[in-house]
Design a protein around this motif. Structure first.
Motif, short mmCIF file in Angstrom:
data_model
loop_
_atom_site.label_atom_id
_atom_site.label_comp_id
_atom_site.label_asym_id
_atom_site.label_seq_id
_atom_site.Cartn_x
_atom_site.Cartn_y
_atom_site.Cartn_z
N GLU A 295 0.82 -1.21 0.00
CA GLU A 295 0.00 0.00 0.00
C GLU A 295 0.85 1.26 0.00
OE1 GLU A 295 -2.75 -0.09 3.21
OE2 GLU A 295 -3.88 -1.81 2.43
N GLU A 296 2.00 1.20 0.68
CA GLU A 296 2.89 2.36 0.73
C GLU A 296 3.42 2.70 -0.67
OE1 GLU A 296 7.11 3.74 2.80
OE2 GLU A 296 6.03 2.00 3.59
N ASP A 297 3.81 1.66 -1.42
CA ASP A 297 4.27 1.88 -2.79
C ASP A 297 3.16 2.45 -3.67
OD1 ASP A 297 6.76 1.00 -2.14
OD2 ASP A 297 6.70 -0.84 -3.33
N GLU A 298 1.94 1.99 -3.43
CA GLU A 298 0.81 2.47 -4.22
C GLU A 298 0.55 3.95 -3.96
OE1 GLU A 298 -3.75 1.14 -5.41
OE2 GLU A 298 -2.68 0.11 -3.79
N LYS A 299 0.68 4.36 -2.69
CA LYS A 299 0.49 5.76 -2.35
C LYS A 299 1.56 6.64 -3.01
CE LYS A 299 -1.73 4.97 2.14
NZ LYS A 299 -1.57 5.11 3.62
N GLU A 300 2.79 6.11 -3.07
CA GLU A 300 3.91 6.86 -3.65
C GLU A 300 3.97 6.70 -5.17
OE1 GLU A 300 7.39 5.48 -1.69
OE2 GLU A 300 6.84 6.32 0.27
N GLY A 301 3.13 5.83 -5.73
CA GLY A 301 3.17 5.59 -7.17
C GLY A 301 4.42 4.83 -7.60
N LYS A 302 4.99 4.05 -6.68
CA LYS A 302 6.22 3.30 -6.95
C LYS A 302 5.85 1.92 -7.49
CE LYS A 302 10.42 1.64 -4.68
NZ LYS A 302 11.13 1.51 -3.36
#
Length: 461
Positions: A295-302
């Protein structure tokens, strides 16, 4: 016991690194000896001398810092009247002596690559054998039996080239309402229906799983060949109904979800060249499986990418072992050279570079990953990094930059062409400036590595 294993791996890493340095300096040493050039000292390591001895006309020493070494030849850095001095040797001999260190690094890379390669039971090819049910590349024009020869503008000789080409591919925004994306979404939702049954029923037997997977796989093949969105959606609904009927036997109905279409999507995509039916063809805009790790990567668009197809296996024989060793060694050299070119072109940034601290961190990281499974895996991970280092050292030293072997070779080449040596004073000044620039660059990269290590931003951490 664990601490002893870690200590053993550290010692192995240091010894392999010293072997890389030794091979480079030994290349200079043995060719100098064979060419009749006097060698004053051969040293492994830098800094204060730990111990040494003299044999013949040469002093041999081991020094404290395992960060380099040297082969000090008479007349190498200054004019010498000694008949056997480097400066008095024939020019072709001096050329061989100068380039021999880099060549020995490449040879050592080949030997290490053989030791790494021979352990495998089989090898991966670049020929597509099958697509996974949720494959996105399956609906973009590539087919089973295609042999990939170029990806992302990078020539593909083997599976290692394929991995590098995919790892350096850029993520792009694509048309989110295209047929390609719709097919991908239908296949993804079909996989979600299959996975929901598996997650809700932990005691499901292998035979049932196999039947459900066959329904899913065959159905997704139909989705990927669909000509319209409506046809693709109908295939998706049929897969869900067939899976539910097979498992629940009419006791539970499948409820299809609506496919949400967006204006744009993120996809790793590239043109791909393949050999199909003996002919090389180019397939435009092939998408590869793109996802967010958490989810953290999704928020950062990573975004991240993974293979969405399987390749055919190459059986292990003496011939394939040698072939894979040669191919992978050449691929490693090509990868190093390409990385240098891409760095100059701006495709790689300064933060992608690593010095001694970054290399040590990388070795520690890959060793710890390998140690999660076995000591041998940890050793092989270290060995692979060392293969990269020795080939990198060989290629880098051949660059025509002052203070490097390639720069000194360039001076000799100019001397050979014009039949007149460059004045020693000029050569010394140029090499001194080049060496100073290299040291400044190394210091800057080391500070960068330390900063990334402290802040936890080093790649791979």
């Amino acid at each position: 016991m664990q601490i002893l294993i870690i200590i053993a791996l550290v010692i192995i890493g240091v010894l392999l690194f010293e072997l890389i340095i030794f091979s480079h300096e030994f290349g200079h040493f043995i060719t100098a000896k064979k060419s009749g050039v006097k060698v004053n000292e051969f040293s492994l390591g830098m800094g204060p001398k730990i111990f040494g001895f003299t044999k013949g006309e040469t002093d041999y020493s081991l020094r404290l810092l395992p960060l380099g070494g040297f082969c000090a030849m008479e007349g190498e850095d200054e004019e010498s009247p000694e008949p056997r001095a480097f400066n008095n040797a024939k020019i072709w001999k001096r050329m061989i002596i100068i380039i021999a260190g880099a060549v020995m690094n490449i040879i050592l890379g080949f030997i290490m690559m053989f030791a790494y390669t021979v352990q495998a039971d089989s090898y991966a090819s670049t020929t597509i054998d099958a697509f996974y049910p949720n494959s996105v590349s399956a609906n973009c024009g590539i087919e089973i039996g295609d042999k990939i020869t170029e990806l992302n503008g990078y020539s593909v000789w083997n599976s290692r080239d394929l991995q590098f080409a995919m790892a350096t591919m850029n993520c792009k925004k694509v048309d989110g309402k295209s047929l390609k994306i719709y097919l991908q979404d239908c296949a993804r939702e079909a996989c979600n229906a299959y996975n929901s049954i598996l997650s809700d029923n932990e005691n499901i037997d292998d035979s049932t799983i196999s039947k459900l997977y066959d329904i899913l796989s065959n159905g997704c093949s139909s989705i990927n060949s669909a000509k319209t969105k409506e046809e693709a959606y109908n295939f998706y609904k049929q897969i869900g109904e067939d899976i539910y009927n097979e498992y629940y036997n009419g006791k539970k109905s499948f409820e299809p979800v609506e496919i949400e279409e967006k204006d744009t999507r993120l996809r790793y995509s590239s043109d791909v060249k393949v050999i199909r039916n003996g002919e090389e063809i180019e397939i435009k805009d092939v998408h590869f499986f793109t996802y967010f790790r958490n989810e953290e990567d999704e928020k950062e668009g990573k975004t991240s990418m993974s293979y969405d197809f399987a390749v055919t296996k190459i059986d292990k024989t003496f011939g394939t072992v040698i072939g894979e060793t040669v191919s992978n060694t050449c691929s490693m050299a090509k990868m190093v050279w390409t990385s240098l070119v891409w760095l100059v072109q701006g495709r790689f940034s300064f933060t992608d570079l690593s010095g001694p601290v970054g290399i040590a961190t990388a070795v520690t990281h890959v060793a710890s990953i390998g140690l999660e499974t076995s000591f041998m895996n940890a050793f092989n991970n270290i060995l692979y990094v060392m293969i990269m280092i020795t080939i990198n050292l060989g290629i880098f030293n051949m660059l025509p930059f002052p203070a490097l072997d390639g720069g000194r070779f360039l001076f000799l080449l100019i001397e050979w062409i014009f039949r007149k040596p460059i004045p020693r004073k000029v050569e010394q000044i140029v090499n001194s400036v080049g060496f100073a620039l290299l040291m400044i660059f190394m210091i800057v990269v080391t500070f960068k590595d330390v900063w990334q290590l402290v802040t936890g931003t080093m790649p791979g951490m």
